[in-house]
Motif scaffolding. Structure first.
Motif, PDB file in Angstrom:
ATOM      1  N   ARG A   1      19.115  43.293  -9.388  1.00 51.38           N
ATOM      2  CA  ARG A   1      19.364  43.947 -10.672  1.00 51.38           C
ATOM      3  C   ARG A   1      20.785  44.515 -10.712  1.00 51.38           C
TER       4      ARG A   1
ATOM      5  N   GLU B   1      23.824  37.618 -19.408  1.00 47.90           N
ATOM      6  CA  GLU B   1      22.924  37.193 -18.337  1.00 47.90           C
ATOM      7  C   GLU B   1      21.721  36.450 -18.891  1.00 47.90           C
ATOM      8  N   ASP B   2      21.135  36.991 -19.966  1.00 47.19           N
ATOM      9  CA  ASP B   2      20.001  36.303 -20.583  1.00 47.19           C
ATOM     10  C   ASP B   2      20.414  34.924 -21.097  1.00 47.19           C
TER      11      ASP B   2
ATOM     12  N   VAL C   1      20.806  32.588 -18.074  1.00 50.59           N
ATOM     13  CA  VAL C   1      19.499  32.182 -17.550  1.00 50.59           C
ATOM     14  C   VAL C   1      18.865  31.137 -18.458  1.00 50.59           C
TER      15      VAL C   1
ATOM     16  N   PHE D   1      25.849  37.498 -11.224  1.00 48.61           N
ATOM     17  CA  PHE D   1      24.583  38.077 -11.646  1.00 48.61           C
ATOM     18  C   PHE D   1      23.625  38.029 -10.450  1.00 48.61           C
TER      19      PHE D   1
ATOM     20  N   LEU E   1      20.308  38.726  -9.767  1.00 43.75           N
ATOM     21  CA  LEU E   1      19.088  39.010 -10.502  1.00 43.75           C
ATOM     22  C   LEU E   1      18.043  39.702  -9.637  1.00 43.75           C
TER      23      LEU E   1
END
Length: 690
Positions: free
Chosen positions: A582, A650-651, A654, A577, A579
Motif C-alpha cells: 500500500r 494506480e487504478d 491496474v 506502485f 500494491l
C-alpha cells in the motif's frame, strides 16, 4: 573453318545417323520432299505429349521450310568439316529431333518470348520460374548430347525437360526480356548434372543470414563508444589452434571427410547445358552463368563448369576453339573473335551488331532524311537465320502462381530439406517449409521454418526450434490487436505490435511472475511498464476456462521520458506502485547541474470497512527528498491532492494490466482453437477470429 559455299552438295542432308550421298539421277523434287519430312525414331514423343498423330502439331513443327532445308544443308557441311578438322572432339548438338520427329537446327528452337508479367522481366524471375516449373529428365547416356530437343511450347505443357530443354526455355525468356543470352553445351560436375544439392548450403539460409546481418549493421550507431582493443598474441592464438586441431577426435575427422565431394570417375565427361548472359544489355556489367535446373547464378570461372563445346542464340551458333583443360577459368566470351569461336553462319548478324545498328540508325535518322534522294549501296550479306519454327509462347497467370509440378517440390540440401507447395494446395496456407538437421543423414531435427500465404489470421511465417522448444510467429499488418511478432516457450512469451495501437504498445515480454511492456510516442511520455505478480501463484499456460486475471499484482514500475513543458522537479521520471505494501514511490527527473533526483514516498490511507472508518490523511504518510533545500516544501493539501491523483492512476494502471492479461488470454484461446483449422480466405469466416 572456311566460308560455306553454295553448291549442289549443300542440298544433301542425312536422314539417319549416317550421311550418304544421293544418286545424281534423283530428281530435285524428290530430294526436297525427303528433306522436308526428315525424321528419326520417336522414343519420348508419346510419353511426354501423348500425341496420337502429328496433325496436332502446327505445320512448322512437322515440315521444314525451304530456308530450313537450306540451313540444314549448311549445318551438315559444317558438321563434316568440323569432324574432319577436329576428329578428337565429341559430336556437336546441331540438328536434334523435335517432338514431331523432324530435325531442326538448335538455334531455330529458340524463340524470344516477351511477356507482360513483371515476374519474368528480370533474369532472377525467369530463372526461378523455369527451375520451379519443370521437372528434370536425365540424359541417357549422361556423357552424350541428346538426340531429341523438344520445343518450349511442348515443354510448358508436359512440365518435364532435359537440361537442354531447361536452358532453351530459360534462354527464350531471357531473349524476350532483352538480355544477351546464349545456351551453352558443355561439361559440368556430376552433382550439377544430376540436380544433387545434398552437399550445398540451402540458399534460403544464406538469405536469412544476410538479412540479419544487414539489420544489425543498420542498428549500429557510429557515435557509440567503441570498446577497448583486446591485446592478444597472434602466436599464442595459432598455437592454441594447432593444439585443438591435434586433439580433434577421429570421429569428427571422418565426418569432415564424408562431407567432401566424393571422387567421380566420369569427371569432365558429364554433359550439361546452361545459360550464358553477356554484359552490355539490361545494364549487365559482367558475364555470368545461370544453371537452369536450380535458377542460381555463377561466375564464368566457377569450378562447377568444366568445359564448353558450343554456345548459340536465335541468330547464330558458335563452336568453342579454346582450350578447356583448366575448365572455364581462362575462357574469353568474345564471340566475334574467329580465333576463339567458330560460327556456323559466317557473316550473319550478331546480337552486338544488331544493338549497334539500332543505335546507329537512331543517330543518323536526320541524315537519312536529307540524303533520301540518293541511292543506297546494297552490301552483300551472308545467310541469315530463318524465323523460328516454334509457336508463340504464352505463360498463363495460373502457371506463374501454381508453378510447381504436381503442386509441390522437395529439394534436399546439406543438413536441410526444402519443401515448396503451390498456393491454396494446403488447407492451412502453407507454401514453403524448411527443415534443418543436426547431422548429414537428416535424422535429428533442429528447426522447422514455415511460410504461409492467404491466411485470415495474417500469419506469414512460423519457426519451431526443437533445441530450446521455442516457437516464433510473424504476422502481416491487419491482424487484430495489431500483432506482428510472437515468440513463446513453456515459460516465456514475447510479442511485438505495430505503432497503430491506441495505447502505443510496441512490445510485451512475459516470464514467470513478470511482465514488461514497452511503448512509443505516448502523450504521457510513458515508455516502459514492468509488472511483478505474486510469486506464490505459479505461472502456467492459461486454460481455456481459467480467468486470465487471477494472479494478484505485487509491484508495478513505470518510467517516463522528459517532458520539457514541466520543471524537472515536477516531471515524473519513475513511479512505483507497491500494491502489497500500500505504498507509492515517485522519482522526478534530474535538474540541470544536479546528480541526485528528488523523490517522494506515499502511504495510502486504508479504506473504510464495516467495523472501521476510513483512515485520514496525515503528513506522516509522506516522506521524500528535495534536492534544492532553498525551495519551500509543498503544503499538506497539495500532497493530498497529489496522492489522490496517484491512487487514480494506480487504478487505471491496474485496469490496463488486466486488459493486457485478457488480451493475452483471448489470443491463447484463439490460437488453440484455430491451430489446425483451414485458413483460406472466405467471406463467411467470423471476423472476430482475425
Amino acid at each position: 573453318m572456311e566460308t560455306v559455299q553454295e553448291s549442289d552438295s549443300e542440298e544433301q542432308v542425312r536422314g539417319g545417323q549416317t550421311w550418304e550421298e544421293e544418286d545424281d539421277d534423283e530428281e530435285p523434287t524428290q530430294l526436297e520432299e525427303t528433306l522436308r519430312h526428315a525424321s528419326a525414331p520417336r522414343e519420348r514423343l508419346s510419353e511426354n505429349l501423348n500425341l496420337e498423330a502429328d496433325d496436332r502439331c502446327p505445320e512448322s513443327y512437322r515440315v521444314n521450310s525451304p530456308d530450313e532445308i537450306r540451313l540444314l544443308a549448311i549445318v551438315e557441311n559444317f558438321q563434316l568439316q568440323y569432324s574432319h578438322l577436329c576428329p578428337e572432339r565429341k559430336p556437336l548438338l546441331l540438328c536434334p529431333v523435335n517432338e514431331c520427329g523432324v530435325k531442326k537446327f538448335v538455334s531455330m528452337t529458340l524463340r524470344p518470348a516477351p511477356t507482360a508479367s513483371t515476374e519474368l522481366f528480370t533474369w532472377e524471375g525467369c530463372a526461378s520460374f523455369v527451375a520451379d516449373f519443370l521437372s528434370l529428365d536425365l540424359l541417357e547416356p549422361p556423357v552424350d548430347v541428346p538426340r531429341y530437343l523438344f520445343s518450349s511450347t511442348s515443354v510448358l505443357q508436359s512440365q518435364r525437360a532435359t537440361c537442354f530443354e531447361f536452358a532453351t526455355l530459360l534462354c527464350s525468356l531471357l531473349l524476350g526480356a532483352h538480355y544477351d543470352a546464349y545456351c551453352v553445351s558443355g561439361y559440368a560436375v556430376k552433382e550439377m548434372c544430376l540436380l544433387d544439392q545434398s552437399l550445398q548450403e540451402c540458399p534460403l539460409l544464406d538469405t536469412e543470414v544476410k538479412t540479419v546481418t544487414s539489420e544489425l549493421q543498420r542498428q549500429e550507431n557510429k557515435y557509440t563508444v567503441k570498446p577497448l582493443r583486446e591485446l592478444k598474441s597472434n602466436f599464442v592464438t595459432q598455437q592454441e589452434k594447432k593444439k585443438q586441431d591435434a586433439a580433434l577426435p577421429q570421429k569428427q575427422k571422418l565426418q569432415q571427410e564424408s562431407e567432401q565431394r566424393p571422387a567421380d570417375p566420369l569427371r569432365g565427361l558429364w554433359v550439361h547445358c546452361w545459360v550464358l548472359v553477356l554484359s552490355g544489355s539490361r545494364s549487365i556489367r559482367e558475364n555470368f552463368f545461370i544453371d537452369p535446373l536450380t535458377g542460381n547464378s555463377y561466375r564464368t570461372d566457377d569450378d562447377n563448369f568444366l568445359g564448353v563445346e558450343s554456345v548459340w542464340n536465335n541468330l547464330n551458333y558458335y563452336v568453342n576453339m579454346q582450350d578447356c583443360r583448366n575448365g572455364c577459368t581462362d575462357m574469353v566470351y568474345d564471340l566475334e573473335d574467329l580465333k576463339m569461336w567458330e560460327p556456323v553462319l559466317f557473316g550473319a548478324t550478331s546480337k552486338k551488331q544488331l544493338i549497334l545498328e539500332v543505335a546507329k540508325k537512331k543517330g543518323s535518322k536526320l541524315m537519312s532524311r536529307i540524303s533520301c534522294d540518293g541511292e543506297e549501296e546494297v552490301q552483300p550479306q551472308g545467310f541469315e537465320m530463318p524465323r523460328s519454327w516454334v509457336s508463340y509462347m504464352t505463360i498463363p497467370k495460373k502457371d506463374l502462381e501454381n508453378r510447381l509440378p504436381g503442386g509441390q517440390k522437395v529439394i534436399r540440401y546439406r543438413k536441410a530439406k526444402l519443401e515448396k507447395f503451390a498456393p491454396y494446395l494446403k488447407p492451412d496456407g502453407l507454401v514453403t517449409r524448411l527443415t534443418t538437421y543436426k547431422d548429414l543423414d537428416c535424422t535429428e531435427v533442429l528447426t522447422v521454418k514455415e511460410w504461409y500465404q492467404h491466411r485470415n489470421d495474417h500469419l506469414e511465417r512460423r519457426e519451431v526450434n526443437k533445441v530450446d522448444g521455442s516457437t516464433t510467429e510473424r504476422f502481416s499488418r491487419g491482424r487484430r490487436f495489431y500483432l506482428l511478432f510472437h515468440r513463446y516457450t513453456d515459460t516465456h512469451r514475447e510479442t511485438e505490435f505495430s505503432c497503430a495501437r491506441v495505447d502505443n504498445l510496441v512490445r510485451r515480454v512475459e516470464s514467470p511472475g513478470e511482465m514488461t511492456e514497452l511503448f512509443e510516442g505516448r502523450d504521457d511520455f510513458l515508455y516502459i511498464r514492468h509488472v511483478i505478480f505474486d510469486r506464490h501463484v505459479e505461472f502456467s499456460e492459461p486454460d481455456v476456462d481459467a480467468g486470465p486475471d487471477d494472479r494478484p499484482l505485487q509491484k508495478v514500475v513505470e518510467r517516463f521520458h522528459r517532458n520539457k513543458s514541466k520543471p524537472a522537479n515536477e516531471d515524473v521520471a519513475e513511479r512505483v506502485f507497491l500494491l502489497a505494501e500500500r505504498r507509492i514511490e515517485v522519482t522526478y527527473h534530474l535538474e540541470d547541474h544536479r546528480f541526485i533526483p528528488s523523490k517522494r514516498s506515499f502511504i495510502k490511507p486504508r479504506e473504510s470497512t464495516e467495523k472501521k472508518k476510513a483512515e485520514d490523511f496525515t503528513p506522516d504518510m509522506v516522506s521524500g527528498f528535495q534536492v534544492d533545500p532553498s525551495e519551500k516544501p509543498p503544503e499538506t493539501l497539495i500532497l493530498y491532492r497529489l496522492l489522490v491523483n496517484l491512487m487514480k492512476d494506480e487504478d487505471t494502471v491496474v485496469h490496463q494490466i488486466r486488459g493486457s492479461q485478457k488480451e493475452r488470454g483471448k489470443k491463447e484461446r484463439k490460437w488453440r482453437t484455430r491451430l489446425h483449422r483451414p485458413q483460406r480466405p472466405s467471406p463467411s469466416e467470423d471476423p472476430d477470429l482475425n
